[in-house]
Design an enzyme around this catalytic site. Structure first.
Site, PDB file in Angstrom:
ATOM      1  N   LYS A 164       9.479 125.059 -52.617  1.00 41.89           N
ATOM      2  CA  LYS A 164       9.033 125.031 -51.228  1.00 41.89           C
ATOM      3  C   LYS A 164      10.239 125.267 -50.330  1.00 41.89           C
ATOM      4  CE  LYS A 164       8.759 122.387 -47.865  1.00 41.89           C
ATOM      5  NZ  LYS A 164       9.028 123.405 -46.838  1.00 41.89           N
ATOM      6  N   GLU A 187      19.896 115.634 -52.839  1.00 35.29           N
ATOM      7  CA  GLU A 187      21.147 116.096 -52.203  1.00 35.29           C
ATOM      8  C   GLU A 187      20.930 115.942 -50.707  1.00 35.29           C
ATOM      9  OE1 GLU A 187      23.742 116.939 -53.804  1.00 35.29           O
ATOM     10  OE2 GLU A 187      23.156 117.828 -55.721  1.00 35.29           O
ATOM     11  N   GLU A 225      25.194 112.060 -38.686  1.00 43.79           N
ATOM     12  CA  GLU A 225      25.371 113.477 -39.028  1.00 43.79           C
ATOM     13  C   GLU A 225      24.883 114.310 -37.841  1.00 43.79           C
ATOM     14  OE1 GLU A 225      22.704 115.155 -42.039  1.00 43.79           O
ATOM     15  OE2 GLU A 225      24.417 116.227 -42.860  1.00 43.79           O
TER      16      GLU A 225
HETATM   17  P1  TAP Z   1      14.831 118.180 -43.783  1.00 46.17           P
HETATM   18  O1  TAP Z   1      14.209 118.135 -42.460  1.00 46.17           O
HETATM   19  O2  TAP Z   1      14.952 116.927 -44.548  1.00 46.17           O
HETATM   20  O3  TAP Z   1      14.007 119.267 -44.604  1.00 46.17           O
HETATM   21  C1  TAP Z   1      14.407 119.695 -45.880  1.00 46.17           C
HETATM   22  C2  TAP Z   1      13.216 120.229 -46.609  1.00 46.17           C
HETATM   23  O4  TAP Z   1      12.299 119.166 -46.819  1.00 46.17           O
HETATM   24  C3  TAP Z   1      12.447 121.310 -45.857  1.00 46.17           C
HETATM   25  O5  TAP Z   1      11.937 122.248 -46.770  1.00 46.17           O
HETATM   26  C4  TAP Z   1      11.315 120.517 -45.225  1.00 46.17           C
HETATM   27  O6  TAP Z   1      10.171 121.300 -44.960  1.00 46.17           O
HETATM   28  C5  TAP Z   1      11.032 119.516 -46.330  1.00 46.17           C
HETATM   29  N1  TAP Z   1      10.348 118.301 -45.885  1.00 46.17           N
HETATM   30  C6  TAP Z   1      10.311 117.746 -44.662  1.00 46.17           C
HETATM   31  N2  TAP Z   1       9.549 116.621 -44.679  1.00 46.17           N
HETATM   32  C7  TAP Z   1       9.093 116.468 -45.940  1.00 46.17           C
HETATM   33  C8  TAP Z   1       8.272 115.503 -46.592  1.00 46.17           C
HETATM   34  N3  TAP Z   1       7.764 114.463 -45.940  1.00 46.17           N
HETATM   35  N4  TAP Z   1       8.005 115.654 -47.909  1.00 46.17           N
HETATM   36  C9  TAP Z   1       8.528 116.679 -48.605  1.00 46.17           C
HETATM   37  N5  TAP Z   1       9.308 117.646 -48.037  1.00 46.17           N
HETATM   38  C10 TAP Z   1       9.602 117.529 -46.728  1.00 46.17           C
HETATM   39  O7  TAP Z   1      16.302 118.776 -43.737  1.00 46.17           O
HETATM   40  P2  TAP Z   1      16.773 120.105 -43.043  1.00 46.17           P
HETATM   41  O8  TAP Z   1      16.809 119.817 -41.577  1.00 46.17           O
HETATM   42  O9  TAP Z   1      16.015 121.284 -43.534  1.00 46.17           O
HETATM   43  O10 TAP Z   1      18.245 120.277 -43.633  1.00 46.17           O
HETATM   44  C11 TAP Z   1      19.295 119.630 -43.095  1.00 46.17           C
HETATM   45  C12 TAP Z   1      19.661 118.407 -43.910  1.00 46.17           C
HETATM   46  O11 TAP Z   1      19.869 118.789 -45.268  1.00 46.17           O
HETATM   47  C13 TAP Z   1      20.957 117.797 -43.471  1.00 46.17           C
HETATM   48  O12 TAP Z   1      20.846 116.400 -43.455  1.00 46.17           O
HETATM   49  C14 TAP Z   1      21.951 118.217 -44.542  1.00 46.17           C
HETATM   50  O13 TAP Z   1      23.047 117.394 -44.672  1.00 46.17           O
HETATM   51  C15 TAP Z   1      21.088 118.251 -45.756  1.00 46.17           C
HETATM   52  N6  TAP Z   1      21.660 119.130 -46.774  1.00 46.17           N
HETATM   53  C16 TAP Z   1      22.253 118.553 -47.856  1.00 46.17           C
HETATM   54  C17 TAP Z   1      22.857 119.338 -48.816  1.00 46.17           C
HETATM   55  C18 TAP Z   1      23.490 118.671 -49.984  1.00 46.17           C
HETATM   56  S1  TAP Z   1      23.885 119.587 -51.240  1.00 46.17           S
HETATM   57  N7  TAP Z   1      23.720 117.401 -50.004  1.00 46.17           N
HETATM   58  C19 TAP Z   1      22.845 120.716 -48.701  1.00 46.17           C
HETATM   59  C20 TAP Z   1      22.226 121.279 -47.602  1.00 46.17           C
HETATM   60  C21 TAP Z   1      21.632 120.465 -46.633  1.00 46.17           C
HETATM   61  P3  TAP Z   1       9.926 122.047 -43.557  1.00 46.17           P
HETATM   62  O14 TAP Z   1      11.227 122.154 -42.869  1.00 46.17           O
HETATM   63  O15 TAP Z   1       9.373 123.337 -43.962  1.00 46.17           O
HETATM   64  O16 TAP Z   1       8.945 121.217 -42.837  1.00 46.17           O
END
Ligand code: TAP
Length: 505
Positions: A189, A264, A399
């Protein structure tokens, strides 16, 4: 839209219609027929439409993955054959390198050099796992007498893989490559903000010979499709990259079926710059550490701690160079910093900066939403350095996920380590010193999954990547990841001359 962008869209064949779901080896529209728009963050323009997966589509994808795992051939292929197909995926990605780079730039607004590096790493991830899987094996353990034990690494089953928007292709590669290398089937996804390259990756997997149903791609919302996958009884594992709050919810929901989970999550990674550091190297490394990918990196070194004797010297150079960073057309190689993913993220970033300003911090440079000539409808933030902060300020603790560094002084090694560890997160960290003994001592005391010593980079295929504390658990990008897509089966055998009669009856 400018001529140059028109040309790029034509080249990429992005007007062939809507990007579709991939389920059971077929491209298809969503069952509801609904689509959603993908926006280029640099211009604010719609660049493509994508079929919007619903829970019904997710159900079909899980069923396809389950069948492929339980009844299909993929996991029974000789490991060399799976390895060859992974190399073939990498080969097709190489041949489509420019297309993938351009698509990633249009989807995320990131700079050309960042996109090129990340697409190359995604390719190398497949090559790495093509090699690693061949030597991934069980063990033989000695037992007394005529007993023997060996273990086998069996693929865990159907895996849901949930991807964030900041590194869409690279994060997909970190998950897809080890999972299919081990013989698992997957339902990916992607983030709804940036689904394009994951969909292309799914198509490439099919073209390379991955059988139908092994790789399924369902772009849909996290709260519906993502949540459905996490709760599904036929999904054996969830591999999630994203924010810490969503990760906590996933862990809770996955516990109902005791799924395997790897997380992660977020970070607030520290850089410790000691008075014996090569200051120029520390300045350049710290610029990269926070401003690469517009600061939208989980391991962004967003907290800088500088030893007081060199603080003024470091800050003068750090601020001068930050002012030279250019925001602009992501396709121009001179551009250092690309766009922010959307208006919402822009507001989040600015909210943290303005709250620090209100609390009395000093904005040394930046500190505002930027306007970029020719890209006025896009989402941009000035590279920002904040000093004169206290450790309880939101901007220091949370963050921000944008191009914002907070900088503080420290007195000695002990204080530096205490400040570094005073966070709920523990993903990346950097130590800048020319004293080898100090580098070793400090790196052992930092509670983080990654320590970079005099080095701005952390992620190479083969290096474990993952967090301590609330940055999650499990490691990606390394051989150990293969274990996390496997169950260890222990097989005990008896080869004695006489049959055993343990109860003596
Ligand atoms: P999130 O808002 O957590 O979203 C990540 C993914 O999870 C998206 O595909 C999102 O879908 C999905 N998601 C959201 N709510 C969900 C739920 N209730 N159940 C299952 N899936 C759900 O994070 P983001 O804003 O995309 O990414 C930024 C975050 O990722 C930051 O905190 C960053 O630090 C972290 N990150 C961590 C790493 C590592 S390796 N530690 C690497 C990259 C990023 P939709 O967006 O499609 O709704």
């Amino acid at each position: 839209m400018s001529m140059i962008k028109e040309e790029k869209l034509e080249q990429l064949d992005m007007k062939r219609g809507t990007y579709q779901l991939i389920i059971n080896g077929q491209r298809m529209d969503s069952q509801s027929g609904e689509t959603f728009a993908v926006i280029n963050p640099a211009t604010g323009e719609e660049i493509a439409r994508v079929a919007k997966a619903s829970v019904e589509d997710a159900e079909k994808a899980v069923e396809a993955a389950r069948n492929a795992f339980d009844k299909g051939k993929w996991r029974h292929f000789p490991v060399n054959k799976r390895s060859r197909i992974l190399n073939k995926i990498a080969g097709i990605m190489r041949s489509r390198f420019n297309e993938l780079v351009e698509l990633e730039i249009l989807d995320t607004g990131k700079s050309l050099s960042a996109a090129q590096g990340q697409v190359m790493q995604a390719i190398e991830d497949f090559e790495f796992y093509a090699g690693a899987i061949v030597s991934h094996r069980g063990s033989v353990n000695s037992l007394p007498g005529a007993f023997q034990n060996h273990t086998e690494q069996e693929p865990v089953g159907v895996c849901a893989q949930i991807i964030p928007w900041n590194y869409p292709l690279m994060m997909a590669a970190w998950k897809v490559a080890p999972a299919i290398a081990t013989g698992c089937s997957i339902v990916v996804k992607p983030a709804t903000l940036t689904p394009l390259t994951a969909i292309v990756l799914g198509e490439i997997c099919l073209e390379a010979g991955v059988p139908a149903g092994v790789v399924n791609i369902v772009p849909g919302s996290g709260s519906t499709v993502g949540n459905y996958l996490v709760e599904h009884k036929n999904v054996d594992k969830v591999a999630f990259t994203g924010s810490t709050p969503v990760g906590k919810g996933i862990m809770e929901k996955a516990s109902n079926t005791l799924k395997r989970v790897t997380l992660e999550l977020g970070g607030k990674s520290p850089s410790l710059i000691f008075n014996d550091a090569d200051i120029d190297a520390a300045v350049d490394g710290s610029l990269f550490g926070i401003f690469y990918n517009s600061g939208q990196s989980c391991e962004a070194r967003s907290r800088l701690y500088v030893q007081e004797e060199i603080y003024d010297q470091f800050m003068e150079k750090f601020i001068t160079k930050a002012k030279k960073l250019t925001l602009g057309d992501p396709f121009q190689k001179e551009t250092h910093i690309g766009a922010i993913i959307n208006q919402n993220q822009l507001d989040v970033i600015d909210g943290f900066v303005q709250s620090a300003r209100k609390d009395g911090a000093t904005i040394e440079t930046g500190g505002a939403i930027a306007s970029v000539k020719g890209f006025e409808e896009g989402f941009w933030y000035e590279p920002t350095i904040i000093s004169n902060v206290s450790h309880d300020m939101e901007a220091v603790r949370e963050e921000i996920f944008g191009p914002v560094a907070v900088v503080m002084k420290f007195k000695d090694e002990k204080e530096a380590v205490e400040l570094a560890n005073d966070s709920i997160y523990g993903l990346g960290s950097a130590v800048w010193t020319q004293n080898h003994a100090r580098a070793t001592r400090v790196s052992k005391q930092i509670k983080a999954g990654i320590v970079m010593i005099n080095c701005p980079f952390s992620a190479f295929p083969g290096t474990p990547f993952g967090g301590y504390k609330q940055s999650g658990f499990g490691r990606e990008l390394c051989v150990e990841t293969l274990d996390l897509y496997c169950e260890t089966k222990s097989i005990v055998s008896y080869y004695g001359d006489k049959p055993l009669n343990p109860l003596g009856v």
